[in-house]
Write an enzyme that holds these catalytic residues in place. Structure first.
Site, short mmCIF file in Angstrom:
data_model
loop_
_atom_site.label_atom_id
_atom_site.label_comp_id
_atom_site.label_asym_id
_atom_site.label_seq_id
_atom_site.Cartn_x
_atom_site.Cartn_y
_atom_site.Cartn_z
N GLY A 1 0.79 -1.23 0.00
CA GLY A 1 0.00 0.00 0.00
C GLY A 1 0.82 1.27 0.00
N HIS A 2 2.15 1.17 -0.02
CA HIS A 2 3.03 2.35 0.12
C HIS A 2 4.16 2.30 -0.88
CE1 HIS A 2 5.62 5.33 2.22
NE2 HIS A 2 4.50 5.74 2.77
N PHE A 3 4.10 2.51 -2.00
CA PHE A 3 2.96 2.75 -2.88
C PHE A 3 3.08 1.73 -4.00
CE2 PHE A 3 4.17 6.78 -0.92
CZ PHE A 3 2.98 7.17 -0.34
N VAL B 1 8.00 2.97 -1.91
CA VAL B 1 8.90 3.76 -1.08
C VAL B 1 8.78 3.20 0.34
CG1 VAL B 1 9.39 6.05 -0.12
CG2 VAL B 1 8.62 5.84 -2.49
#
EC number: 4.2.1.59
Length: 151
Positions: free
Chosen positions: A55-57, A62
């Site tokens: 989810g990041h990203f 990152v």
């Protein structure tokens, strides 16, 4: 004069015996060059398989800065716990403070993060450290962290 190196290489098996953290929240792979309870360097090999990257990203992974701060705290925990002689079981390590936190550059899959921790203070079972997260010798994040050991 720097104190002598007490633990040259703390591998993942020793970390698992030292810290209570487990996957997916064990965020260091080893700790090197521990000098008494004064300093040490935590190592984190960042891979695209990290759960945070879902989810990041997804389009441009990152490594989250807050996980680097936790990696600093875990490194400080290993330094502190191993400095207490006779410690054989995982002990609780509680965050006390995070100050002067700065994120300077993104960390990507394939990077190796070195968490350079230097003790700035100690009082009984509480330690304070200045931490610098580095990739290829460049600072990517820094913070002052405090932690407390408890049984």
């Amino acid at each position: 004069m720097e104190s002598p190196i007490r633990f040259e290489n703390v591998d993942i098996n020793t970390i698992l015996k030292t810290l209570p953290h487990r996957f997916p929240f064990l965020l260091i792979d080893r700790v090197i060059n521990i000098r008494e309870d004064y300093s040490g360097i935590g190592i984190k090999n960042v891979t695209v398989n990290e759960p945070a990257f879902q989810g990041h990203f997804p389009e441009r992974p990152v490594y989250p800065g807050v996980l680097m701060i936790e990696g600093m705290a875990q490194t400080a925990g290993v330094i502190g716990i191993l400095s207490v002689t006779g410690t054989e079981k995982p002990r609780a390590v509680y965050f006390l403070t995070i100050d002067k936190c700065k994120f300077r550059k993104p960390v990507m899959p394939g990077d190796t993060v070195e968490y350079h921790l230097t003790r700035t203070g100690r009082r009984k079972t509480m330690w304070w450290f200045h931490g610098e997260a580095k990739v290829d010798g460049q600072i990517v994040a820094e913070a002052d962290v405090g932690a407390m050991l408890a049984d």
